[in-house]
Motif scaffolding. Structure first.
Motif, PDB file in Angstrom:
ATOM      1  N   ARG A 247     -81.159 -45.484  42.132  1.00  0.00           N
ATOM      2  CA  ARG A 247     -80.452 -44.650  43.224  1.00  0.00           C
ATOM      3  C   ARG A 247     -79.414 -43.622  42.555  1.00  0.00           C
ATOM      4  NH1 ARG A 247     -79.422 -46.407  48.898  1.00  0.00           N
ATOM      5  NH2 ARG A 247     -78.856 -44.237  49.678  1.00  0.00           N
ATOM      6  N   HIS A 248     -78.739 -44.223  41.415  1.00  0.00           N
ATOM      7  CA  HIS A 248     -77.683 -43.303  40.756  1.00  0.00           C
ATOM      8  C   HIS A 248     -78.529 -41.946  40.485  1.00  0.00           C
ATOM      9  CE1 HIS A 248     -76.179 -42.062  36.734  1.00  0.00           C
ATOM     10  NE2 HIS A 248     -75.091 -42.103  37.469  1.00  0.00           N
ATOM     11  N   LEU A 249     -79.739 -41.990  39.711  1.00  0.00           N
ATOM     12  CA  LEU A 249     -80.178 -40.882  39.380  1.00  0.00           C
ATOM     13  C   LEU A 249     -80.781 -39.958  40.481  1.00  0.00           C
ATOM     14  CD1 LEU A 249     -82.514 -42.170  36.742  1.00  0.00           C
ATOM     15  CD2 LEU A 249     -80.855 -40.893  36.085  1.00  0.00           C
ATOM     16  N   LYS A 250     -80.921 -40.589  41.596  1.00  0.00           N
ATOM     17  CA  LYS A 250     -81.490 -39.849  42.820  1.00  0.00           C
ATOM     18  C   LYS A 250     -80.266 -38.961  43.550  1.00  0.00           C
ATOM     19  CE  LYS A 250     -83.369 -40.306  47.343  1.00  0.00           C
ATOM     20  NZ  LYS A 250     -82.977 -41.345  48.330  1.00  0.00           N
ATOM     21  N   GLU A 251     -79.225 -39.999  43.649  1.00  0.00           N
ATOM     22  CA  GLU A 251     -78.095 -39.264  44.367  1.00  0.00           C
ATOM     23  C   GLU A 251     -76.949 -38.478  43.670  1.00  0.00           C
ATOM     24  OE1 GLU A 251     -78.061 -39.775  47.611  1.00  0.00           O
ATOM     25  OE2 GLU A 251     -78.818 -41.677  47.899  1.00  0.00           O
ATOM     26  N   VAL A 252     -76.911 -38.981  42.450  1.00  0.00           N
ATOM     27  CA  VAL A 252     -75.810 -37.826  41.502  1.00  0.00           C
ATOM     28  C   VAL A 252     -76.028 -37.457  40.318  1.00  0.00           C
ATOM     29  CG1 VAL A 252     -73.666 -39.206  42.701  1.00  0.00           C
ATOM     30  CG2 VAL A 252     -74.712 -40.552  40.814  1.00  0.00           C
ATOM     31  N   GLY A 253     -77.234 -37.874  39.925  1.00  0.00           N
ATOM     32  CA  GLY A 253     -78.019 -37.447  38.552  1.00  0.00           C
ATOM     33  C   GLY A 253     -77.566 -37.930  37.310  1.00  0.00           C
ATOM     34  N   PRO A 254     -78.180 -37.806  36.287  1.00  0.00           N
ATOM     35  CA  PRO A 254     -78.079 -38.260  35.046  1.00  0.00           C
ATOM     36  C   PRO A 254     -76.481 -37.816  34.392  1.00  0.00           C
ATOM     37  CG  PRO A 254     -79.901 -36.724  34.772  1.00  0.00           C
ATOM     38  CD  PRO A 254     -79.307 -37.024  36.157  1.00  0.00           C
ATOM     39  N   ASP A 255     -75.941 -36.808  34.548  1.00  0.00           N
ATOM     40  CA  ASP A 255     -74.719 -36.276  34.122  1.00  0.00           C
ATOM     41  C   ASP A 255     -73.661 -36.808  34.636  1.00  0.00           C
ATOM     42  OD1 ASP A 255     -75.206 -34.963  36.580  1.00  0.00           O
ATOM     43  OD2 ASP A 255     -73.935 -33.191  36.135  1.00  0.00           O
ATOM     44  N   THR A 256     -73.879 -37.838  35.528  1.00  0.00           N
ATOM     45  CA  THR A 256     -72.640 -38.827  36.278  1.00  0.00           C
ATOM     46  C   THR A 256     -72.568 -40.015  35.657  1.00  0.00           C
ATOM     47  OG1 THR A 256     -73.020 -37.840  38.439  1.00  0.00           O
ATOM     48  CG2 THR A 256     -71.771 -39.754  38.492  1.00  0.00           C
ATOM     49  N   PRO A 257     -71.582 -40.255  34.593  1.00  0.00           N
ATOM     50  CA  PRO A 257     -71.361 -41.450  33.742  1.00  0.00           C
ATOM     51  C   PRO A 257     -71.427 -42.667  34.965  1.00  0.00           C
ATOM     52  CG  PRO A 257     -69.607 -39.939  33.349  1.00  0.00           C
ATOM     53  CD  PRO A 257     -70.287 -39.376  34.665  1.00  0.00           C
ATOM     54  N   VAL A 258     -72.116 -43.744  34.448  1.00  0.00           N
ATOM     55  CA  VAL A 258     -72.070 -44.818  35.106  1.00  0.00           C
ATOM     56  C   VAL A 258     -71.735 -45.978  33.931  1.00  0.00           C
ATOM     57  CG1 VAL A 258     -74.525 -45.067  34.741  1.00  0.00           C
ATOM     58  CG2 VAL A 258     -73.448 -46.536  36.554  1.00  0.00           C
ATOM     59  N   HIS A 259     -71.075 -46.861  34.589  1.00  0.00           N
ATOM     60  CA  HIS A 259     -70.451 -47.902  33.572  1.00  0.00           C
ATOM     61  C   HIS A 259     -70.893 -49.503  34.034  1.00  0.00           C
ATOM     62  CE1 HIS A 259     -67.326 -45.319  31.864  1.00  0.00           C
ATOM     63  NE2 HIS A 259     -67.464 -44.845  33.109  1.00  0.00           N
ATOM     64  N   PHE A 260     -71.333 -50.260  33.140  1.00  0.00           N
ATOM     65  CA  PHE A 260     -71.668 -51.706  33.426  1.00  0.00           C
ATOM     66  C   PHE A 260     -70.501 -52.659  32.881  1.00  0.00           C
ATOM     67  CE2 PHE A 260     -75.561 -49.259  33.754  1.00  0.00           C
ATOM     68  CZ  PHE A 260     -76.052 -49.852  34.993  1.00  0.00           C
ATOM     69  N   THR A 261     -69.968 -53.371  33.765  1.00  0.00           N
ATOM     70  CA  THR A 261     -68.937 -54.239  33.276  1.00  0.00           C
ATOM     71  C   THR A 261     -69.139 -55.556  33.330  1.00  0.00           C
ATOM     72  OG1 THR A 261     -67.660 -53.715  35.532  1.00  0.00           O
ATOM     73  CG2 THR A 261     -67.125 -52.288  33.739  1.00  0.00           C
ATOM     74  N   ARG A 262     -68.119 -56.474  32.920  1.00  0.00           N
ATOM     75  CA  ARG A 262     -68.456 -58.133  33.027  1.00  0.00           C
ATOM     76  C   ARG A 262     -67.519 -58.534  33.975  1.00  0.00           C
ATOM     77  NH1 ARG A 262     -66.979 -62.020  27.880  1.00  0.00           N
ATOM     78  NH2 ARG A 262     -68.759 -63.659  28.658  1.00  0.00           N
ATOM     79  N   TYR A 263     -68.154 -59.562  34.459  1.00  0.00           N
ATOM     80  CA  TYR A 263     -67.450 -60.294  35.673  1.00  0.00           C
ATOM     81  C   TYR A 263     -66.942 -61.577  35.263  1.00  0.00           C
ATOM     82  CZ  TYR A 263     -68.279 -64.668  38.437  1.00  0.00           C
ATOM     83  OH  TYR A 263     -68.048 -65.876  38.944  1.00  0.00           O
ATOM     84  N   TYR A 264     -65.854 -61.970  35.754  1.00  0.00           N
ATOM     85  CA  TYR A 264     -65.302 -63.486  35.259  1.00  0.00           C
ATOM     86  C   TYR A 264     -65.104 -64.341  36.551  1.00  0.00           C
ATOM     87  CZ  TYR A 264     -64.234 -61.805  30.487  1.00  0.00           C
ATOM     88  OH  TYR A 264     -64.553 -61.341  29.313  1.00  0.00           O
ATOM     89  N   PRO A 265     -65.223 -65.532  36.844  1.00  0.00           N
ATOM     90  CA  PRO A 265     -64.963 -66.288  37.973  1.00  0.00           C
ATOM     91  C   PRO A 265     -63.742 -66.100  38.618  1.00  0.00           C
ATOM     92  CG  PRO A 265     -65.858 -67.733  36.255  1.00  0.00           C
ATOM     93  CD  PRO A 265     -65.664 -66.521  35.355  1.00  0.00           C
ATOM     94  N   ALA A 266     -63.603 -65.576  39.812  1.00  0.00           N
ATOM     95  CA  ALA A 266     -62.129 -65.394  40.330  1.00  0.00           C
ATOM     96  C   ALA A 266     -62.384 -65.826  41.851  1.00  0.00           C
ATOM     97  CB  ALA A 266     -61.937 -63.769  40.145  1.00  0.00           C
TER      98      ALA A 266
END
Ligand code: SF4
Length: 279
Positions: A247-266
């Protein structure tokens, strides 16, 4: 019940985006929930109330946190690197995610009778004194500070400061356009997962609005970065991550940065933290 007695407080101001639906009911057009609010009632986010058939925000300048933070923490990795932004927030949220990492701020309702009002001029002055290079509305959903951020952004732009939002991306297009016209330069959007995650965990929401806003913000010339918090047992399966990337590639393209971050219980979610190997 909300009534005229609140109008004397500095943080209570007329909302900018709403329409009358008859019988005193108003529809809030700030986010895509578009709540219909009866007289004396409040919207889902509890920051907007109907007083005598008119919509008011309770959180204008009601800031529960304000501090200088590196822009990379947002995370913005390709926008004014090495700078700090004066970062601030208000109460509550228009989402209902059970794992909220800032729940001590987002799960509190505003209370105008005891709030500390900070005018937008003071926020900009503080940023200049700190030698921050911009403003960032973050920690909780910035859209709920809409009227205040518009005023702060206009003043900040006069001093060549940049203006950013760290958002769930659920504002209406009307709101996004007004923000752009008021000086919004950077928008970081949290992607919670696929359609099922938004429906099941975030309060019956439609993810299409989030992707539309990412796409439209780019078209408007706003710098956009995305972040996907990887949550154990919710959105960490191959299928869901693949859906987000496609969806990221389709909607905003590969030049838009995407980050994957870590979850902690909260808050109300106790699944174990995201495994490092998964990231
Ligand atoms: S901002 Fe969104 S959740 Fe809050 S009252 Fe308006 S439409 Fe409802």
């Amino acid at each position: 019940m909300y009534n005229e007695s609140l109008l004397k407080y500095s943080t209570v101001r007329k909302a900018l985006l709403y329409e009358s639906k008859g019988d005193g009911i108003v529809q809030c057009n700030l986010c895509e929930r578009r709540c219909n609010i009866p007289p004396g009632g409040c919207g889902f986010c509890r920051t907007r109330v109907n007083i005598n058939g008119e919509l008011y925000t309770l959180v204008y300048g009601d800031l529960n946190a304000i501090e200088s933070r590196p822009i990379e923490i947002k995370p913005f990795f390709h926008f004014w690197p090495g700078s700090t932004a004066l970062t601030f927030s208000t109460w509550s949220c228009n989402f209902n995610c059970p794992w909220c990492q800032n729940w001590h701020l987002s799960k509190q309702s505003p209370e105008p009778r005891t709030s500390l009002y900070i005018p937008p001029e003071k926020v900009v002055k503080k940023a200049l004194l700190n030698r921050d290079e911009g403003l960032c509305v973050s920690f909780t959903e910035p859209t709920l500070l809409f009227e205040f951020s518009i005023d702060a952004f206009k003043i900040a732009s006069k001093f060549s400061l940049y203006n950013t939002y760290v958002s769930n991306g659920y504002m209406t297009l009307e709101a996004l356009r007004i923000l752009r016209d008021s000086g919004l330069n950077g928008l970081k959007i949290d992607i919670k997962g696929d359609e099922d995650v938004y429906r099941r965990y975030c309060g019956g929401l439609n993810v299409d609005f989030v992707w539309r806003n990412a796409r439209e913000a780019k078209r408007m010339g706003i710098h956009v970065e995305l972040v996907n918090l990887i949550i154990t047992g919710v959105n960490d399966d191959e299928e869901c991550i693949r859906w987000v990337i496609e969806r990221h590639l389709k909607e905003v393209g590969p030049d838009t940065p995407v980050h994957f971050t870590r979850y902690y219980p909260a808050y109300r979610f106790y699944n174990p933290p995201t495994k490092i190997e998964k990231l």
